[in-house]
Design a protein around this motif. Structure first.
Motif, PDB file in Angstrom:
ATOM      1  N   ALA A 149      -5.236 -13.746   2.455  1.00  0.00           N
ATOM      2  CA  ALA A 149      -4.200 -12.653   1.866  1.00  0.00           C
ATOM      3  C   ALA A 149      -3.648 -11.955   3.006  1.00  0.00           C
ATOM      4  O   ALA A 149      -4.275 -11.331   4.006  1.00  0.00           O
ATOM      5  N   PRO A 150      -2.398 -11.960   3.111  1.00  0.00           N
ATOM      6  CA  PRO A 150      -1.608 -11.136   3.911  1.00  0.00           C
ATOM      7  C   PRO A 150      -1.583  -9.631   3.557  1.00  0.00           C
ATOM      8  O   PRO A 150      -1.978  -9.444   2.487  1.00  0.00           O
ATOM      9  N   PRO A 151      -1.378  -8.772   4.636  1.00  0.00           N
ATOM     10  CA  PRO A 151      -1.290  -7.520   4.132  1.00  0.00           C
ATOM     11  C   PRO A 151      -0.051  -7.180   3.408  1.00  0.00           C
ATOM     12  O   PRO A 151       1.026  -7.573   3.507  1.00  0.00           O
ATOM     13  N   ALA A 152      -0.240  -5.993   2.339  1.00  0.00           N
ATOM     14  CA  ALA A 152       0.846  -5.568   1.585  1.00  0.00           C
ATOM     15  C   ALA A 152       1.550  -4.601   2.372  1.00  0.00           C
ATOM     16  O   ALA A 152       1.252  -3.797   3.106  1.00  0.00           O
ATOM     17  N   SER A 153       2.989  -4.934   2.574  1.00  0.00           N
ATOM     18  CA  SER A 153       3.858  -4.070   3.083  1.00  0.00           C
ATOM     19  C   SER A 153       4.606  -3.083   2.247  1.00  0.00           C
ATOM     20  O   SER A 153       5.255  -2.198   2.825  1.00  0.00           O
ATOM     21  N   GLY A 154       4.559  -3.050   0.964  1.00  0.00           N
ATOM     22  CA  GLY A 154       5.349  -2.428   0.037  1.00  0.00           C
ATOM     23  C   GLY A 154       6.599  -3.079  -0.321  1.00  0.00           C
ATOM     24  O   GLY A 154       7.413  -2.740  -1.307  1.00  0.00           O
ATOM     25  N   THR A 155       7.064  -3.796   0.530  1.00  0.00           N
ATOM     26  CA  THR A 155       8.318  -4.584   0.097  1.00  0.00           C
ATOM     27  C   THR A 155       7.954  -6.049  -0.250  1.00  0.00           C
ATOM     28  O   THR A 155       8.888  -6.794  -0.498  1.00  0.00           O
ATOM     29  N   ASN A 156       6.776  -6.462  -0.018  1.00  0.00           N
ATOM     30  CA  ASN A 156       6.362  -7.985  -0.191  1.00  0.00           C
ATOM     31  C   ASN A 156       5.594  -7.947  -1.398  1.00  0.00           C
ATOM     32  O   ASN A 156       4.837  -7.181  -1.976  1.00  0.00           O
TER      33      ASN A 156
END
Length: 183
Positions: free
Chosen positions: A165-172
């Motif tokens: 899982a990639p990190p959540a960036s708030g925009t993705n």
């Protein structure tokens, strides 16, 4: 090349196992589809990996646009529209498609949409997006990076496939990948 995605927002109390089962049952039918680079069968659950909604949102990379046309006019898409209604299909011209040959470990995806600023220098923006996609592919469990743009809405899409899982960036938007078909 062409990228394409449609999305269905499902009720907060929707049984997402229905989507998981649909992906398991219908996903392999897209394996070997003509002109397909890949189809990532994506789902997101409300409250998981920063998602605010339950989603079913497949993402496609087409080697040739004829493949998209054949799919949309075919029986698989007709069955989808019978079940969920006719979606708005977003599509983009691909600037960069960095895809590793082995995608067997794909478990997650993310997608980010960005507006292209008015009067942005498109050659420079394209160069930046291509460089970013190349730089990220192969590192930190990144199996693919797509950078593409829509000259109608003047947006960019950044799409990635991941082993973890990639990190959540708030925009993705982060998705689970239930099945990955290759052409």
């Amino acid at each position: 090349m062409m990228a394409m995605q449609y999305s269905f927002t499902l009720p907060a109390d929707y049984d997402m196992e229905i989507i998981d089962r649909r992906i398991r049952d219908k996903g392999p039918a897209m394996d070997g589809f003509p002109h397909l680079g890949f189809k990532a069968f994506l789902s997101a659950r409300r409250g998981e990996y920063g998602s605010r909604e339950n989603l079913y949102a497949p993402f496609y990379l087409w080697k040739q646009p004829e493949g998209a046309g054949d799919f949309i006019c075919g029986p698989g898409f007709a069955a989808l529209t019978d079940a969920f209604g006719r979606p708005r299909i977003r599509h983009w011209i691909v600037w960069s498609a960095q895809v590793l040959s082995d995608l067997a470990n794909t478990r997650f995806a993310d997608c980010e949409y960005r507006a292209i600023e008015p009067y942005a220098q498109l050659p420079h923006l394209r160069q930046q997006e291509v460089a970013l996609a190349k730089q990220e592919t192969g590192g930190k469990h990144v199996l693919a990076r797509i950078a593409a743009f829509d000259p109608h809405d003047w947006t960019i899409v950044r799409f990635g496939l991941y082993a973890e899982a990639p990190p959540a960036s708030g925009t993705n938007q982060i998705y689970r990948v239930g099945h990955l078909s290759r052409g």
